[in-house]
Design a protein around this motif. Structure first.
Motif, PDB file in Angstrom:
ATOM      1  N   ASN A  30       8.272  37.452   0.853  1.00 23.58           N
ATOM      2  CA  ASN A  30       8.145  37.941  -0.511  1.00 23.58           C
ATOM      3  C   ASN A  30       9.185  37.331  -1.456  1.00 23.58           C
ATOM      4  O   ASN A  30       9.467  37.868  -2.514  1.00 23.58           O
ATOM      5  N   THR A  31       9.774  36.186  -1.050  1.00 26.73           N
ATOM      6  CA  THR A  31      10.766  35.516  -1.875  1.00 26.73           C
ATOM      7  C   THR A  31      10.166  35.161  -3.227  1.00 26.73           C
ATOM      8  O   THR A  31       9.041  34.692  -3.322  1.00 26.73           O
ATOM      9  N   ASN A  32      10.931  35.371  -4.288  1.00 25.18           N
ATOM     10  CA  ASN A  32      10.483  34.982  -5.621  1.00 25.18           C
ATOM     11  C   ASN A  32      10.340  33.474  -5.703  1.00 25.18           C
ATOM     12  O   ASN A  32      11.090  32.727  -5.085  1.00 25.18           O
ATOM     13  N   ALA A  33       9.373  33.038  -6.504  1.00 24.33           N
ATOM     14  CA  ALA A  33       9.114  31.603  -6.630  1.00 24.33           C
ATOM     15  C   ALA A  33      10.355  30.847  -7.056  1.00 24.33           C
ATOM     16  O   ALA A  33      10.589  29.719  -6.617  1.00 24.33           O
ATOM     17  N   SER A  34      11.175  31.461  -7.909  1.00 31.32           N
ATOM     18  CA  SER A  34      12.372  30.774  -8.396  1.00 31.32           C
ATOM     19  C   SER A  34      13.407  30.573  -7.304  1.00 31.32           C
ATOM     20  O   SER A  34      14.305  29.734  -7.433  1.00 31.32           O
ATOM     21  N   ASP A  35      13.292  31.337  -6.207  1.00 27.14           N
ATOM     22  CA  ASP A  35      14.248  31.229  -5.108  1.00 27.14           C
ATOM     23  C   ASP A  35      13.786  30.270  -4.017  1.00 27.14           C
ATOM     24  O   ASP A  35      14.538  29.986  -3.087  1.00 27.14           O
ATOM     25  N   LEU A  36      12.555  29.801  -4.119  1.00 33.14           N
ATOM     26  CA  LEU A  36      12.017  28.928  -3.082  1.00 33.14           C
ATOM     27  C   LEU A  36      12.610  27.531  -3.179  1.00 33.14           C
ATOM     28  O   LEU A  36      12.866  27.014  -4.268  1.00 33.14           O
ATOM     29  N   LYS A  37      12.816  26.927  -2.028  1.00 31.65           N
ATOM     30  CA  LYS A  37      13.331  25.565  -1.995  1.00 31.65           C
ATOM     31  C   LYS A  37      12.177  24.588  -2.147  1.00 31.65           C
ATOM     32  O   LYS A  37      11.197  24.638  -1.413  1.00 31.65           O
ATOM     33  N   LYS A  38      12.286  23.681  -3.093  1.00 28.25           N
ATOM     34  CA  LYS A  38      11.203  22.745  -3.380  1.00 28.25           C
ATOM     35  C   LYS A  38      11.251  21.556  -2.422  1.00 28.25           C
ATOM     36  O   LYS A  38      12.298  20.941  -2.223  1.00 28.25           O
ATOM     37  N   VAL A  39      10.091  21.265  -1.849  1.00 28.37           N
ATOM     38  CA  VAL A  39       9.933  20.164  -0.899  1.00 28.37           C
ATOM     39  C   VAL A  39       8.699  19.368  -1.303  1.00 28.37           C
ATOM     40  O   VAL A  39       7.669  19.950  -1.655  1.00 28.37           O
ATOM     41  N   THR A  40       8.803  18.057  -1.260  1.00 28.65           N
ATOM     42  CA  THR A  40       7.662  17.189  -1.572  1.00 28.65           C
ATOM     43  C   THR A  40       7.146  16.512  -0.307  1.00 28.65           C
ATOM     44  O   THR A  40       7.931  15.975   0.482  1.00 28.65           O
ATOM     45  N   PHE A  41       5.827  16.577  -0.125  1.00 29.80           N
ATOM     46  CA  PHE A  41       5.165  15.905   1.005  1.00 29.80           C
ATOM     47  C   PHE A  41       4.197  14.878   0.445  1.00 29.80           C
ATOM     48  O   PHE A  41       3.329  15.207  -0.359  1.00 29.80           O
ATOM     49  N   VAL A  42       4.325  13.626   0.903  1.00 25.00           N
ATOM     50  CA  VAL A  42       3.462  12.543   0.436  1.00 25.00           C
ATOM     51  C   VAL A  42       2.397  12.246   1.489  1.00 25.00           C
ATOM     52  O   VAL A  42       2.717  11.940   2.643  1.00 25.00           O
ATOM     53  N   LEU A  43       1.142  12.351   1.093  1.00 24.41           N
ATOM     54  CA  LEU A  43       0.043  12.006   1.993  1.00 24.41           C
ATOM     55  C   LEU A  43       0.012  10.493   2.226  1.00 24.41           C
ATOM     56  O   LEU A  43       0.704   9.728   1.558  1.00 24.41           O
ATOM     57  N   ASP A  44      -0.809  10.082   3.175  1.00 21.51           N
ATOM     58  CA  ASP A  44      -1.014   8.660   3.434  1.00 21.51           C
ATOM     59  C   ASP A  44      -2.251   8.141   2.723  1.00 21.51           C
ATOM     60  O   ASP A  44      -2.416   6.934   2.549  1.00 21.51           O
ATOM     61  N   TRP A  45      -3.133   9.054   2.356  1.00 21.88           N
ATOM     62  CA  TRP A  45      -4.432   8.683   1.791  1.00 21.88           C
ATOM     63  C   TRP A  45      -4.948   9.904   1.070  1.00 21.88           C
ATOM     64  O   TRP A  45      -4.237  10.892   0.917  1.00 21.88           O
ATOM     65  N   THR A  46      -6.182   9.870   0.618  1.00 20.34           N
ATOM     66  CA  THR A  46      -6.756  11.059  -0.005  1.00 20.34           C
ATOM     67  C   THR A  46      -6.897  12.171   1.039  1.00 20.34           C
ATOM     68  O   THR A  46      -6.954  11.898   2.240  1.00 20.34           O
ATOM     69  N   PRO A  47      -6.957  13.430   0.620  1.00 17.75           N
ATOM     70  CA  PRO A  47      -7.000  14.543   1.577  1.00 17.75           C
ATOM     71  C   PRO A  47      -8.161  14.425   2.565  1.00 17.75           C
ATOM     72  O   PRO A  47      -9.282  14.065   2.191  1.00 17.75           O
ATOM     73  N   ASN A  48      -7.875  14.703   3.827  1.00 18.16           N
ATOM     74  CA  ASN A  48      -8.890  14.698   4.875  1.00 18.16           C
ATOM     75  C   ASN A  48      -8.421  15.593   6.003  1.00 18.16           C
ATOM     76  O   ASN A  48      -7.384  16.258   5.899  1.00 18.16           O
ATOM     77  N   THR A  49      -9.143  15.615   7.086  1.00 21.87           N
ATOM     78  CA  THR A  49      -8.864  16.573   8.149  1.00 21.87           C
ATOM     79  C   THR A  49      -7.597  16.266   8.946  1.00 21.87           C
ATOM     80  O   THR A  49      -7.146  17.120   9.715  1.00 21.87           O
ATOM     81  N   ASN A  50      -7.012  15.094   8.796  1.00 19.08           N
ATOM     82  CA  ASN A  50      -5.669  14.876   9.350  1.00 19.08           C
ATOM     83  C   ASN A  50      -4.660  15.808   8.691  1.00 19.08           C
ATOM     84  O   ASN A  50      -3.633  16.136   9.280  1.00 19.08           O
ATOM     85  N   HIS A  51      -4.940  16.202   7.463  1.00 19.03           N
ATOM     86  CA  HIS A  51      -3.987  16.941   6.643  1.00 19.03           C
ATOM     87  C   HIS A  51      -4.222  18.448   6.627  1.00 19.03           C
ATOM     88  O   HIS A  51      -3.475  19.178   5.974  1.00 19.03           O
ATOM     89  N   THR A  52      -5.242  18.913   7.312  1.00 21.17           N
ATOM     90  CA  THR A  52      -5.670  20.301   7.151  1.00 21.17           C
ATOM     91  C   THR A  52      -4.552  21.308   7.378  1.00 21.17           C
ATOM     92  O   THR A  52      -4.434  22.306   6.660  1.00 21.17           O
ATOM     93  N   GLY A  53      -3.717  21.081   8.388  1.00 22.16           N
ATOM     94  CA  GLY A  53      -2.654  22.022   8.689  1.00 22.16           C
ATOM     95  C   GLY A  53      -1.714  22.267   7.523  1.00 22.16           C
ATOM     96  O   GLY A  53      -1.194  23.377   7.344  1.00 22.16           O
TER      97      GLY A  53
END
Length: 336
Positions: A30-53
């Motif tokens: 229930n952490t407030n959005a302002s308290d969340l740590k921001k993380v960036t994830f870069v895909l390898d391609w357009t979204p597909n089932t490799n990325h589902t998780g």
């Protein structure tokens, strides 16, 4: 799906994304959005089932439960590795084969594979059924759509010649394939390197009968890890707890995709509604038992298999300098 990790890595372009904010540690759901740590994830391609998780972890709040706000972004033309190495993204999707030139020599990048998304290599060569390409020798005299990359051609040469064929007789056609089904139907090419979970399933969905052989079935060295999640070495050193928190959340996402592939597919379709629903559903079912497969922990990278592929590259003069043993991966950040 991956066109080829090597092609993406060696393309030339760049982009910038926001650097992660500070702070560490697991937080409550229930952490407030302002308290969340921001993380960036870069895909390898357009979204597909490799990325589902990833999308399941986002949709079900697994990232938030770990105190994270994860932004999933599309890759620049040079793929995720450069952004991750520079610290402009914390995580990205890559492939063991495409990581090879980044792990040795002057162009080495400070990146580490921290999880295997799929346990075994699902790539191979597909062709129209009944035209003699059910085994590698049958590629003789046939048109193969090549990316003209040394490792790619060396692998094809290995399986063709191990099957008694002559690689010099394979017609190498520069690959312009954007739709594998159309390319085979039109007979513009006879053989294409694909990842079966997407392009192979697409053949089935569209009713094209095919022959197929998998690289992993023909040479144990070719059962390498593709795709993998990578992280920057400096990030891992400075903030290992965030890396562990991220992988805890992601592992839950892939576990759900394994247990409920249809539900996971719906989550992916919600995130990427432009995708073909039937293809996503069937691909998700195909991958359900392949994410974790025969290991106790999702994401585990077997050192022997990892080293076997890079050993093959070294032995065949495909890496200069040679890639050191155990270079480029770690299981230390996976859930215990």
């Amino acid at each position: 799906m991956k066109k080829t990790g090597l092609a993406i890595l060696m393309a030339a372009a760049a982009a910038a994304f926001l650097t992660a904010c500070g702070g560490t540690g697991k937080q409550a759901a229930n952490t407030n959005a302002s308290d969340l740590k921001k993380v960036t994830f870069v895909l390898d391609w357009t979204p597909n089932t490799n990325h589902t998780g990833l999308y399941v972890a986002e949709e079900k709040g697994y990232f938030k439960a770990e105190g994270l706000e994860v932004e999933i972004v599309q890759p620049p033309e040079d793929g995720a590795a450069v952004l991750v190495a520079s610290g402009k993204a914390q995580f990205g999707m890559s492939f063991q084969d495409s990581m090879a030139p980044a792990l040795a020599g002057e162009n080495a990048l400070p990146i580490t594979a921290v999880a295997a998304v799929i346990q075994h290599n699902t790539s191979g060569i597909i062709s129209r059924k009944g035209e003699g390409l059910a085994s590698p020798k049958g590629m003789e005299g046939k048109k193969y759509a090549t990316w003209d990359i040394p490792v790619e051609k060396a692998m094809v040469k290995d399986v063709v010649e191990s099957d008694g064929g002559e690689f010099s007789k394979v017609q190498l056609i520069p690959s312009t394939v954007t739709d594998e089904v159309s390319a085979l139907k039109s007979k513009s090419v006879d053989a294409i390197w694909i990842f079966y979970a997407w392009a192979g399933i697409k053949m089935e969905v569209e009713g094209l009968d095919t022959d197929y052989f998998a690289f992993a079935d023909l040479n144990p060295a070719f059962d390498y890890y593709t795709p993998v999640i990578i992280a920057g070495n400096e990030f891992l050193k400075q903030d290992p707890e965030t890396a562990k928190a991220f992988l805890r959340a992601v592992s839950k996402g892939y576990a759900d995709a394994e247990k409920d592939p249809e539900g996971a597919a719906r989550i992916l379709l919600k995130a990427a509604p432009e995708l073909d629903e039937k293809l996503v559903m069937e691909s998700q079912k195909y991958l359900a038992d392949k994410y974790q497969a025969d290991v106790e922990t999702w994401g585990y990278i077997d050192p022997q298999r990892w080293n076997k592929f890079y050993g093959w590259l070294n032995e065949n003069g495909l890496s200069s300098p040679e890639i050191p043993e155990n270079a480029g991966f770690s299981n230390d950040y996976l859930p215990q």
